[in-house]
Every structure is written in C-alpha cells, then in structure tokens.
Write a protein that holds these residues in place. Sequence first.
Motif, PDB file in Angstrom:
ATOM      1  N   ASN A 172       0.843  -1.188   0.000  1.00  0.00           N
ATOM      2  CA  ASN A 172       0.000   0.000   0.000  1.00  0.00           C
ATOM      3  C   ASN A 172       0.881   1.242   0.000  1.00  0.00           C
ATOM      4  N   SER A 173       1.605   1.431  -1.083  1.00  0.00           N
ATOM      5  CA  SER A 173       2.603   2.497  -1.094  1.00  0.00           C
ATOM      6  C   SER A 173       2.565   3.319  -2.367  1.00  0.00           C
ATOM      7  N   GLY A 174       1.588   3.107  -3.204  1.00  0.00           N
ATOM      8  CA  GLY A 174       1.509   3.868  -4.430  1.00  0.00           C
ATOM      9  C   GLY A 174       0.947   5.261  -4.245  1.00  0.00           C
ATOM     10  N   SER A 175       0.641   5.652  -2.986  1.00  0.00           N
ATOM     11  CA  SER A 175       0.040   6.951  -2.721  1.00  0.00           C
ATOM     12  C   SER A 175       1.073   8.014  -2.378  1.00  0.00           C
ATOM     13  N   PHE A 176       2.363   7.731  -2.600  1.00  0.00           N
ATOM     14  CA  PHE A 176       3.394   8.728  -2.364  1.00  0.00           C
ATOM     15  C   PHE A 176       3.384   9.775  -3.474  1.00  0.00           C
ATOM     16  N   ARG A 187       2.653   8.444  -9.104  1.00  0.00           N
ATOM     17  CA  ARG A 187       3.377   8.462 -10.379  1.00  0.00           C
ATOM     18  C   ARG A 187       4.876   8.307 -10.152  1.00  0.00           C
ATOM     19  N   ILE A 188       5.248   7.566  -9.119  1.00  0.00           N
ATOM     20  CA  ILE A 188       6.655   7.411  -8.747  1.00  0.00           C
ATOM     21  C   ILE A 188       7.146   6.049  -9.208  1.00  0.00           C
ATOM     22  N   GLU A 189       8.392   6.010  -9.637  1.00  0.00           N
ATOM     23  CA  GLU A 189       9.021   4.750 -10.018  1.00  0.00           C
ATOM     24  C   GLU A 189       9.660   4.125  -8.777  1.00  0.00           C
ATOM     25  N   PHE A 190       9.293   2.881  -8.486  1.00  0.00           N
ATOM     26  CA  PHE A 190       9.884   2.136  -7.380  1.00  0.00           C
ATOM     27  C   PHE A 190      10.807   1.061  -7.950  1.00  0.00           C
ATOM     28  N   LEU A 191      12.012   0.966  -7.370  1.00  0.00           N
ATOM     29  CA  LEU A 191      12.972  -0.027  -7.822  1.00  0.00           C
ATOM     30  C   LEU A 191      13.555  -0.751  -6.614  1.00  0.00           C
ATOM     31  N   GLY A 230      13.473   8.499 -16.796  1.00  0.00           N
ATOM     32  CA  GLY A 230      12.647   9.367 -17.615  1.00  0.00           C
ATOM     33  C   GLY A 230      11.218   8.904 -17.785  1.00  0.00           C
ATOM     34  N   HIS A 231      10.941   7.602 -17.589  1.00  0.00           N
ATOM     35  CA  HIS A 231       9.568   7.146 -17.755  1.00  0.00           C
ATOM     36  C   HIS A 231       8.729   7.394 -16.516  1.00  0.00           C
ATOM     37  N   SER A 232       9.303   8.047 -15.490  1.00  0.00           N
ATOM     38  CA  SER A 232       8.564   8.451 -14.305  1.00  0.00           C
ATOM     39  C   SER A 232       8.572   9.964 -14.225  1.00  0.00           C
ATOM     40  N   ASN A 233       7.396  10.565 -14.074  1.00  0.00           N
ATOM     41  CA  ASN A 233       7.345  12.025 -14.004  1.00  0.00           C
ATOM     42  C   ASN A 233       7.212  12.525 -12.575  1.00  0.00           C
ATOM     43  N   GLY A 234       7.470  11.623 -11.610  1.00  0.00           N
ATOM     44  CA  GLY A 234       7.307  12.035 -10.219  1.00  0.00           C
ATOM     45  C   GLY A 234       8.444  11.620  -9.319  1.00  0.00           C
ATOM     46  N   GLY A 235       9.613  11.377  -9.843  1.00  0.00           N
ATOM     47  CA  GLY A 235      10.724  10.962  -9.002  1.00  0.00           C
ATOM     48  C   GLY A 235      10.838   9.457  -8.929  1.00  0.00           C
TER      49      GLY A 235
END
Length: 561
Positions: A172-176, A187-191, A230-235
């Motif tokens: 439940n962490s996609g709300s950052f 809209r954040i990329e998680f790796l 670049g494919h993430s517009n939110g960090g």
Amino acid sequence: MQPFRRMAITLMVLFAPAGAQEFRGTILGRITDPSGAPVAGSSIEALNVETGIKIGSTSNDAGNYQIPFLVPGNYTVLVGHSGFKRIERAGVRVATNTQVTLNLALELGTATETVNVVASTPLLNTASADLGQVVEKNYLSSITVNLTRNVLNAVRLTPGVTGGGATVTGNNSGSFSIAGGGSTTGRIEFLVDGIPNTTAHNAGGVVFIPSIDAVEEIKVHTTMFDAQYGHSNGGAINITTRGGTNQLHGSTYVYKRWSDLNANSWTNNTAGLPKPPTDYYQFGYFIGGPITIPGIYDGRNRTFFATTLEKDRDSVQLTRRARTPTSAEKAGDFSQTLNRRGGPFTLYDPNTTVVTGGRATRQPFAGNRIPGSLITATGAAWMKLYPEPNVATSPALEALNWIGTGATVLPQTQISFRVDHQISTKQRIFGRYGMLRLKQTNDELMRGQYSVDPDGTGGLARENPRRFYNIGLDDTYTLSPSFLVSFRYGFVRKVQLNLRGGVGYDPSPLNLPQIVLANQTISGWPTFNIGERMMTLGSNYQEELNNQHSFQTTFTKLTGK
C-alpha cells in the motif's frame, strides 16, 4: 454477472549508457603527482570493508580513473604506482546510485611505504546533478518502534515527500508523491536493486517491499535525476537490499500489540457497540554471512548469502454506517418517512406519468403507501436481505439508522534470499528472490455487502488473497580497466483475487428472472444499487495477473581528459 480478468505482460529491453536504472555507486577521480601533473597507469582498488572483495581500475593518460558498479557500503581505496608511496584512503562511503569523487595526490617514495589518509574534507557528489536523500540501514534500525514497520514509511523523512503510511510490510505504497518531481500522487518509479518494481496499472502499484532488516539503504530521487528515470514524471525510490559479509551475523525480532490495551472507538461507544477484536503482531529474522562448507569450500572474500523471513498479522477495526429500510418501508409504507430536512415528502407513482407540452406529471401514492400489487416478487425478496435498523432515529431519507462493526484481518508471510559471488577479479554476479503472500479478509457486517456511501467498496471484500514475486539477476564483467559492462534481468509478478459481496451465494430465493440465472458465469447475487445511502448489496469477482520482465545492459567506458 461476468468475472473480471486482467493480464498485463510488459517486456522492456533497455540498452543505455552508464546508469540504466543503476542502483550501485561509483568512485571516480584523478591521480596526480606532487606537482599536480596527472599520473597514468596508477593501480586503484576499492576494498569493500565488510566482504573483503576488491574491485580494481587503472588511471588513464589524463590521470582519471573510475570504479563503477560498487554495491553500497563502506570502502577503503588503495592507490599504487612505482616510484611513489602507496596511498590508503579509508572511510569512503558509497551510497545508492551515488558518484563519489576522490582525487588523490601521490608522494614520492617506494611502494613499500604507505600514506594513510585518515582525515579529509567531506566527499561530495560533483559528477551528477541528481538531488535526493539516502536513508541508511543504521538509521532504519535505530528509529523508534511504532508498529508501522514498513520500510517505505522512512521515505517520508525526505523533504517534499508526502503520502504513504502503510501499517504493515504490504504494497500500500503507491500513494506517495514527491514535490520536487512535479507529479501527482502515484506516479513514482519504485525499484529494488535497480530493478523495476512497479506494475503498469493501478496508478503504479508497488509489487514487493522488503522487510526493514533486509534493506541496506533507500535513495529518494526528488528532482534533476538522471534520464534513466525518464519514464517516471514524479521521481524515483530506489531500495537496495542487504547482502552477506565475511562475518556471520543476524537479528530476530518480535513485536506485539494487545487488544486488551486498546480503547474502544468513539463511534462504537456512541452506538453502544463492543470493542472489536483488534491486535497486531510481527516476528521475523535476518541472517547473512559467507557460504562455507567445512573442509570443502570457504566462501569468505568471495561468496555470501543473506536471507529473511517475516510474518505478521494485523487486525484493525471495521465499522460502517448506512441506511436500512424499516419494516413499514419494506412493505411499501412511507407515511412516516421524512425528507432530508425533517419534513414530509411526497411519493409519486411512476405508472401515472403523463407528458404534456414536454412536461411530465405524476400522481402521488395515496398516503405515501405503495400498493402491495405493485411490489414485485424480486423487490420484496431483496428487501428481506436488509437488517432492521439498530440506531434510534426517526425514519428519514439518507438518515443513517444502522451501524455494524467487525474487523479487517491481514495475515502475511514474506521471504527473501540473496547470493553474491565473485567469480574472478573481472567478474561478479548476484541473484535475489523475494515473495510476499497475504490474504485479507473482512467481517461481513451485512450479508452480501458490496459498498456503502460514503466509504465505497474499501474494506468490504470477503476475501482478497494476493501474492507478489520479485527476482533479480546481475552479471558484471570488466573487459578492460576502462571498459565495464553489466547485464541485469528482473521479473516481478502480482497475482490477486477479489471476492466481494454475494459471490457464490444462492440467488434462487431472490426470485430473479430465469434469463438472469441462466447467464451467470459464476453463481451469486446481482448488484442492486438503491442509493439514498443504503448499503449496496451484490457481487464482484476479479482476478488479476501482472507479469513484468526487464532486461538492462549498462556499459561504462572511461575516455577523454
């Protein structure tokens, strides 16, 4: 009712210059003599203090050197050249996706003499404009325990980061959102170890979150980050997992919250409802070290393992308010029902509609009572599904006269395993596997519950089992002192099943038309949305399978002056 199935398979093949979603760091700089002239052919080695693994390079004609693909950790840099004293620079910290610039000046002397650099100005990243913050494991392990042991909660310590707040090691962490990235929420990329860990739907849902003890550090890329993101517009949020070291080490933990120590909620106290059975526990371990087989193989300075297990169970209160029809209203009698403002209202008969001059008029029901002959068998059967009001209030439109309480229970198990191995001075590999399995269940406050205004469908699914998988493989090879290549493969999978409301319930008592029953793929109740803040009863069956493969090749070539 038709089941909803979704499959998303994404294949990404990325060939990029140095840094294609690279989580490892780099030490680079320039070697000079006492006069400041460049020294070519210097031997530079980065020694990992915890594992004893050395990664080497050689300075070029301009004295420049670069040692890329360094696992985050503490290093000692060793520099040697004939005719000069050997330099030993300790205390070099390489963080996730960070370039550390270390310029060193040789002193005249013999190679048997050593210059120990024990103090220096802070090492700054002058080779990249990437702005962000690194949260190291020393901080993660020392923060106050507050029973919200989700490692992603720590990223909120970074300026500009808001949202999140998952209470367990779930996804439940996609709300950052990161203010510096200029993006909206989700809209954040998680790796994880530089491998994409985000599904291509659900606003970028995170697949796998390691336990806190399995994390070496986290880097939050806030703004001016490399084009690799670049494919993430939110960090981007880059998690680096811990590997084993030369010393066998580990930890174990147990955290518990007792329901007897919790007070009842204000809502339940007001309604005279008992305290729900809420509690929380979590236990697990982390073990890491060299892989050794007595008398056969000694993996120190070469082969290492790290493994974790974590189990937890979180039971939280589930309370919902709704409107439910009174006994008189179920029989068609609305003579005592008030409007939203507490006054009388008029109930009109739709069968008396007359359109005159483009205007429709209807006749009211006598006494606001619907004749029994106009109530269908299906409607009468559906009204029987609603419980009687249990909150003392006058019957009125949208008046919340029913409350139910129970618990949402989320048990889950997480495991991970990582192996690092140095094949030779030119080649090293690592592999990692992670799995999270959970099954969320919610008490059925009202049989067949689907959604309720204003809370929607959240927390009302009968069963919501989910499984998440994350695999990473990496092979790094040194072709020459100035030319290195890294091959990395990643795979993430999300499997989810959502059973909501009356899925599997016998629909025959509802007196439904035969054509509806004959066309049900899965037996259950159809969905009736009555409105007026009444609990919506019905069914939803949803299966999801999301697979994502990624293959990344990174080349690093040191050229120029």
